[in-house]
Design a protein around this motif. Structure first.
Motif, PDB file in Angstrom:
ATOM      1  N   VAL A   7      55.175  29.482  38.057  1.00  0.00           N
ATOM      2  CA  VAL A   7      54.886  28.091  38.401  1.00  0.00           C
ATOM      3  C   VAL A   7      55.422  27.841  39.808  1.00  0.00           C
ATOM      4  CG1 VAL A   7      55.220  25.656  37.787  1.00  0.00           C
ATOM      5  CG2 VAL A   7      55.092  27.380  35.971  1.00  0.00           C
ATOM      6  N   SER A   9      56.251  25.170  42.397  1.00  0.00           N
ATOM      7  CA  SER A   9      56.530  23.756  42.189  1.00  0.00           C
ATOM      8  C   SER A   9      57.441  23.197  43.272  1.00  0.00           C
ATOM      9  CB  SER A   9      57.183  23.565  40.814  1.00  0.00           C
ATOM     10  OG  SER A   9      58.465  24.185  40.809  1.00  0.00           O
ATOM     11  N   TRP A  15      54.108  16.536  37.679  1.00  0.00           N
ATOM     12  CA  TRP A  15      53.207  17.458  36.962  1.00  0.00           C
ATOM     13  C   TRP A  15      53.803  18.850  36.869  1.00  0.00           C
ATOM     14  CZ3 TRP A  15      49.914  15.488  33.861  1.00  0.00           C
ATOM     15  CH2 TRP A  15      49.395  14.221  34.112  1.00  0.00           C
ATOM     16  N   CYS A  16      54.635  19.200  37.863  1.00  0.00           N
ATOM     17  CA  CYS A  16      55.344  20.488  37.796  1.00  0.00           C
ATOM     18  C   CYS A  16      56.303  20.478  36.611  1.00  0.00           C
ATOM     19  CB  CYS A  16      56.132  20.729  39.082  1.00  0.00           C
ATOM     20  SG  CYS A  16      55.107  20.773  40.560  1.00  0.00           S
ATOM     21  N   ALA A  19      54.400  20.825  33.389  1.00  0.00           N
ATOM     22  CA  ALA A  19      53.935  22.203  33.187  1.00  0.00           C
ATOM     23  C   ALA A  19      55.084  23.076  32.679  1.00  0.00           C
ATOM     24  CB  ALA A  19      53.363  22.763  34.484  1.00  0.00           C
ATOM     25  N   TYR A  22      55.971  22.334  29.181  1.00  0.00           N
ATOM     26  CA  TYR A  22      54.953  22.857  28.270  1.00  0.00           C
ATOM     27  C   TYR A  22      55.195  24.337  27.975  1.00  0.00           C
ATOM     28  CZ  TYR A  22      50.441  23.707  26.113  1.00  0.00           C
ATOM     29  OH  TYR A  22      49.459  24.048  25.226  1.00  0.00           O
ATOM     30  N   ILE A  57      49.808  27.333  39.138  1.00  0.00           N
ATOM     31  CA  ILE A  57      50.319  28.169  38.054  1.00  0.00           C
ATOM     32  C   ILE A  57      49.511  29.463  38.047  1.00  0.00           C
ATOM     33  CG2 ILE A  57      50.614  28.334  35.543  1.00  0.00           C
ATOM     34  CD1 ILE A  57      50.574  25.152  35.621  1.00  0.00           C
ATOM     35  N   PHE A  67      48.282  20.828  36.550  1.00  0.00           N
ATOM     36  CA  PHE A  67      48.662  21.089  35.154  1.00  0.00           C
ATOM     37  C   PHE A  67      47.431  20.866  34.282  1.00  0.00           C
ATOM     38  CE2 PHE A  67      50.794  19.374  31.147  1.00  0.00           C
ATOM     39  CZ  PHE A  67      50.937  20.630  30.609  1.00  0.00           C
ATOM     40  N   LYS A  69      46.120  21.707  31.059  1.00  0.00           N
ATOM     41  CA  LYS A  69      46.563  22.210  29.760  1.00  0.00           C
ATOM     42  C   LYS A  69      45.451  22.981  29.044  1.00  0.00           C
ATOM     43  CE  LYS A  69      49.101  20.341  25.809  1.00  0.00           C
ATOM     44  NZ  LYS A  69      48.103  20.498  24.734  1.00  0.00           N
ATOM     45  N   ILE A  72      45.158  26.361  30.600  1.00  0.00           N
ATOM     46  CA  ILE A  72      46.333  27.168  30.246  1.00  0.00           C
ATOM     47  C   ILE A  72      46.174  27.705  28.822  1.00  0.00           C
ATOM     48  CG2 ILE A  72      48.813  27.085  29.731  1.00  0.00           C
ATOM     49  CD1 ILE A  72      49.002  24.970  32.057  1.00  0.00           C
TER      50      ILE A  72
END
Length: 78
Positions: A7, A9, A15-16, A19, A22, A57, A67, A69, A72
């Motif tokens: 990541v 960031s 948002w970092c 992420a 998560y 990412i 981010f 999701k 991901i």
């Protein structure tokens, strides 16, 4: 299957943080690179993504800007 997660960031990026939270919630280890302090890594991030915005990412050889999701989950197969 264990993909390497990175990541890119900055400390001020909400948002970092989302992420990283998560990946922690999934129990997936990741490398966190603070591009605000590391110019070389910021350039590496730009080369990979064409973006200066964070988060960027990488999961294996896949690059996700922001981010995302759903993306991901798809790459991780969950």
């Amino acid at each position: 299957m264990h993909l390497k997660v990175t990541v890119y960031s900055t400390p001020s990026c909400p948002w970092c943080r989302k992420a990283k939270q998560y990946f922690k919630s999934l129990g997936i280890p990741f490398k966190d690179i603070d591009v605000s302090k590391n110019q070389k890594k910021a350039e590496e991030m730009y080369r990979k993504s064409g973006q200066m915005g964070v988060p960027v990412i990488t999961i294996g050889n896949q690059v996700i800007v922001g981010f995302d999701k759903a993306k991901i989950d798809k790459i991780l197969g969950i």
